[in-house]
Design an enzyme around this catalytic site. Structure first.
Site, PDB file in Angstrom:
ATOM      1  N   LYS A  47      43.581  14.271 -32.597  1.00 11.48           N
ATOM      2  CA  LYS A  47      43.548  13.091 -31.734  1.00 11.48           C
ATOM      3  C   LYS A  47      43.078  13.467 -30.336  1.00 11.48           C
ATOM      4  CE  LYS A  47      47.329  10.578 -33.992  1.00 11.48           C
ATOM      5  NZ  LYS A  47      48.627   9.873 -33.761  1.00 11.48           N
ATOM      6  N   LYS A  66      42.920  -2.041 -36.264  1.00  8.85           N
ATOM      7  CA  LYS A  66      43.749  -3.039 -36.936  1.00  8.85           C
ATOM      8  C   LYS A  66      42.900  -4.240 -37.382  1.00  8.85           C
ATOM      9  CE  LYS A  66      47.368  -1.551 -33.827  1.00  8.85           C
ATOM     10  NZ  LYS A  66      48.065  -1.835 -32.551  1.00  8.85           N
ATOM     11  N   ARG A 110      49.659  -1.948 -21.943  1.00 10.25           N
ATOM     12  CA  ARG A 110      48.931  -3.196 -21.687  1.00 10.25           C
ATOM     13  C   ARG A 110      49.385  -4.235 -22.699  1.00 10.25           C
ATOM     14  NH1 ARG A 110      45.883  -2.993 -26.225  1.00 10.25           N
ATOM     15  NH2 ARG A 110      45.135  -0.945 -26.906  1.00 10.25           N
TER      16      ARG A 110
END
Length: 455
Positions: free
Chosen positions: A158, A237, A293
């Site tokens: 990552k 997603k 956020r």
């Protein structure tokens, strides 16, 4: 309350923020690029100001131009939405220096939680479970090979500064590691200007569970339940729902308590999301990252909790306490969100920009919401994301929500561009999805191969 806020974004999230601000009696300033001159958020705001050419780097990522627009229009605060500058601590810091309120957490907290390596270290301090992984940044393939041997395969590479699925690779064995590391590092450097990586043991297959939290400047932190975001393609997603069918009462209490503990540890203010991976076989969950956020999928949480997250963001930034306490939050029914994009699922989801000659958005009935910035005659520019709308439904139970979503997608009609409406309709109707029997591997390994075989 603020008299005027500037929305440093575009598309449906800019429209969403403008509507929330208007309901609070707050004036709004829209910014736009030359490609967005006719965009809906430009028409809806009280004022609008052009901040540059079509390229994001020259407009929606142009900090100097955006801050100049805020000063020129007298905006007291800036709401960044999601994407663009929403998790950019430099921008938040510049806002602070110019005495313009950034509607989000402080730059310090963004640095702490936006960098995945820092966030991991803080969660260990807070006592929140994390997956086994590297202790800090990994810069070379030699380091990566050594750490992977210690952790054990499969692993996840990552990008430390990553987001949006960039700089992430799954690695099953040592033969895959070097090319995957070099590719992920190059992608991270290009996307974020930072090639630092870290390594975690891969929890796969797993459920991707995220918990919505809200905090204020008085030290209050609450959660608004969890969302299941396991239906993903390339770490992006596709469909989200709340609550998760994979979580029972006890586990729900544990995972939401861990999210609140995480937010309290860093004195978090405003809206944020703590993301976890859940190993269903063991029932254990692990901290993955924090999004500092508002999330694309926040409407499903608003439906089940009754809390307007964007309004809370504005109130908290103004210095107000949260309007609800944890004991006031109750959860009702089930909510699902489908993201409708201008893309062709049959051709590897290739973007499909162009002019919308006709648009009919589903409506009618209790528990249906469509967030969109599209209209008939609008031309979708090729420079930004391809989202047309988010369809969100709420039912008394999951079956009712599923049926309502099927009905809504059947009504959705777009002429002029190719969309993923039929793809979403097949997904929401799939027996595995209807049964709640899916994880992060389902879309890529089970559903898509069959879907893309069809004529």
């Amino acid at each position: 309350m603020f008299n005027k806020i500037l929305i440093a974004n575009r598309g449906e999230i800019a429209v969403r923020i403008i509507r929330a601000a208007r309901e609070l009696g707050v004036g709004t300033v829209a910014i736009y690029s030359t490609a967005d001159r006719d965009a809906l958020h430009v028409h809806l705001a009280d004022e609008a100001i052009c901040v540059g050419p079509a390229r994001s780097t020259e407009s929606y990522l142009n900090m100097n131009n955006i801050l100049s627009a805020a000063v020129a229009t007298g905006a007291q605060a800036i709401h960044p939405g999601f994407g663009f500058l929403s998790e950019n601590s430099k921008f938040a810091r510049l806002c602070e220096e110019m005495n313009i309120k950034f509607i989000g957490p402080s730059a310090k907290v963004m640095d702490m939680m936006g960098d995945k390596i820092n966030a991991r270290a803080e969660m260990i301090k807070a006592g929140v479970p994390v997956t086994p992984g590297s202790e800090g940044e990994v810069h070379t393939t030699d380091e990566a090979v050594k750490i992977a041997e210690e952790i054990g395969y499969p692993i996840m590479l990552k990008a430390s500064a990553g987001g949006g699925g960039k700089g992430i690779r799954k690695v099953n064995n040592v033969e895959e590691l070097v090319p995957a590391f070099e590719a992920a590092q190059a992608e991270a450097q290009a996307a974020f200007g930072n090639g630092a990586m870290f390594i975690e043991r891969m929890i796969f297959p797993a459920r991707h569970i995220e918990v919505q939290i809200l905090g204020d400047s008085q030290g209050n932190v609450i959660h608004l339940g969890e969302r299941d975001c396991s239906l993903q393609r390339n770490n992006q997603k596709v469909l989200e729902e709340s609550p998760s069918v994979a979580i029972g009462h006890t586990l729900r209490q544990e995972i939401t308590a861990a999210a609140v503990k995480a937010a309290q540890h860093v004195s978090y203010e405003n809206a944020g999301t703590i993301e976890f991976l859940l190993d269903e076989s063991s029932g254990k969950f692990y901290f993955m990252e924090m999004n500092t956020r508002v999330q694309v999928e926040h409407p499903v949480t608003e439906f089940v909790s009754g809390v307007d997250i964007v309004k809370e963001q504005i109130r908290v930034a103004n210095g107000n306490e949260l309007s609800v306490k944890q004991e006031d939050v109750t959860f009702s029914g089930h909510a699902i969100e489908c993201r409708i994009n201008a893309e062709n699922p049959k051709f590897n989801f290739a973007p499909s920009p162009g002019r919308i000659t006709n648009l009919f958005l589903p409506s009618g009935g209790v528990g249906l919401r469509v967030d969109s910035a599209m209209y008939s005659g609008y031309s979708i520019p090729p420079y930004y994301d391809s989202m047309i709308a988010k369809v969100i439904v709420h039912g008394e139970n999951r079956f009712e929500a599923l049926m309502k979503m099927q009905r809504a997608l059947l009504e959705f009609d777009v002429i002029g561009v190719i969309t993923n409406v039929d793809f979403q309709l097949e997904l929401i109707s799939d027996p595995h999805v209807v049964a709640g029997d899916y994880d992060t591997s389902f879309l890529g390994n089970v559903f898509l191969p069959e879907y893309q075989k069809e004529d």
